[in-house]
Design an enzyme around this catalytic site. Sequence first.
Site, PDB file in Angstrom:
ATOM      1  N   THR A  56     -25.741  13.542   5.537  1.00 10.80           N
ATOM      2  CA  THR A  56     -26.505  13.767   4.442  1.00 10.80           C
ATOM      3  C   THR A  56     -25.610  14.615   3.361  1.00 10.80           C
ATOM      4  O   THR A  56     -25.685  14.398   2.136  1.00 10.80           O
ATOM      5  CB  THR A  56     -27.799  14.347   4.345  1.00 10.80           C
ATOM      6  OG1 THR A  56     -28.452  13.800   5.410  1.00 10.80           O
ATOM      7  CG2 THR A  56     -28.571  14.449   3.232  1.00 10.80           C
ATOM      8  N   ASP A  57     -25.133  15.661   3.739  1.00  9.01           N
ATOM      9  CA  ASP A  57     -24.088  16.477   2.760  1.00  9.01           C
ATOM     10  C   ASP A  57     -22.966  15.728   2.214  1.00  9.01           C
ATOM     11  O   ASP A  57     -22.526  15.765   1.124  1.00  9.01           O
ATOM     12  CB  ASP A  57     -23.429  17.614   3.888  1.00  9.01           C
ATOM     13  CG  ASP A  57     -24.433  18.700   3.886  1.00  9.01           C
ATOM     14  OD1 ASP A  57     -25.284  18.930   2.933  1.00  9.01           O
ATOM     15  OD2 ASP A  57     -24.356  19.705   4.666  1.00  9.01           O
ATOM     16  N   ILE A  58     -22.137  14.991   3.239  1.00  5.46           N
ATOM     17  CA  ILE A  58     -21.162  13.946   2.881  1.00  5.46           C
ATOM     18  C   ILE A  58     -21.419  13.186   2.075  1.00  5.46           C
ATOM     19  O   ILE A  58     -20.846  12.934   0.935  1.00  5.46           O
ATOM     20  CB  ILE A  58     -20.426  13.368   4.255  1.00  5.46           C
ATOM     21  CG1 ILE A  58     -19.952  14.478   5.310  1.00  5.46           C
ATOM     22  CG2 ILE A  58     -19.358  12.531   3.748  1.00  5.46           C
ATOM     23  CD1 ILE A  58     -18.947  15.490   4.585  1.00  5.46           C
TER      24      ILE A  58
END
Length: 435
Positions: free
Chosen positions: A206-208
């Site tokens: 999700t960060d990426i």
Amino acid sequence: MSVRFVLPNSLSNRIVRNFYARHGGNLRSNCRKLSTNAREFPLEGVKILDLTRIVAGPYCTMVLGDLGAEVYKIERPYAGDESRKWGPPFMPNSTDSVYFMAANRNKKSVCVNLKTGREVIYELAQKCDVLVENYVPGKLDGLGLGYETLKTIAPSLVYCSITGFGSEGPYRSKPGYDVIAASMGGLLHITGSEDGPPAKVGIAITDIATGLYAHGAILAALLQRYRTGRGQKIDVNLFSTQVACLINVASNYLNANKEAKRWGTAHESIVPYEAFETQTGYITLGCGSDAQFVSLCQLLGVEELAQDVRFVNNRTRVDHRNELITILSAILKRKTSSEWMEVFKEASFPVGPINSMREVFQDSHIKAIGLVKTLPHSTAGEVKLVGPPVVYSEARNEVTSPPPQLGQHTNDVLRDLLGYEEEKINRLRKENIIQ
């Protein structure tokens, strides 16, 4: 070769001159440069003021750095990005974690105390094209570094805020972490074994995804600025990104009121499409068409399965999923993964082994395309990095420098970019405003 610029009507000559003046040349000289050196960095001359840390923000600015942007990573004096301490493992002869290496190449580390060094940030903002930050909404406003303040100081600045939940709504003040956004955004609900508990994806996906959304948004805002001459604020958040990444699962619920479930490695709408155990590990294969299923049956030596009324097309295979998977699982356990990959060498359907990290980086294809880059490191000797996965025919997209040591470039940037004298730099350091 001649290069001709066709400019939108909304773009005045004054804006063009001002833009190129900020980047060390005029329109004509930059056109000449393009005509003689087609494979230059697409973001050559673009300056990024990077106030991010951890993963999503640093990943975004790393991608921009790979494309040639000059990235000034602003870090807390004597502490730095929290991910520098996320170990073990750590780099040899260094206090920096291996984790930090993954998202911070092609950057210059400049240590500035945001509470006492606000004027330094103002001057940097006037020299930069983009500011990226990932503080909780309101935090930088309280320090005099919010968008409303900086747009008066640098009107052409593109200001990108990466947060957990955005700048509006009841969750706006909540801190954002990948696993929380993945939980609340439904990803953990649909990840894991069919009869098991929810499972976290093995990386901070999700960060990426948020970092990649932010990188694309920044490029779009820069393109718009070329037409208007104005900067703007961009809001990107983990929660919205995760929900947007639900794609067909979200569509199933919104349009058919179909609640999602965990499928393990299987696919809800395609059969077969999952991992199968072999004698030595697992392979994953999928048949997205009836023709591919026929091909699979031929290679397995069970051509009659393709004619079975239960498996004759994808719809019937979905209806009889358990029977088919039981049959295929028994067959695929008879050989090793490498033996099956040899059998499937010319297969028309997608198939591949589930590789360990050792197997990933020993893969002949990964080696052939040179995806792993090795760079010299000032204390560790060298650092190995996974390079950019995107290749341009007319531009460069490369790893040019290793992740920086804390404060490695503070003097250089303040002296060369802002024109500070050594006396001023020494005074700021003595006052603990910089490191």
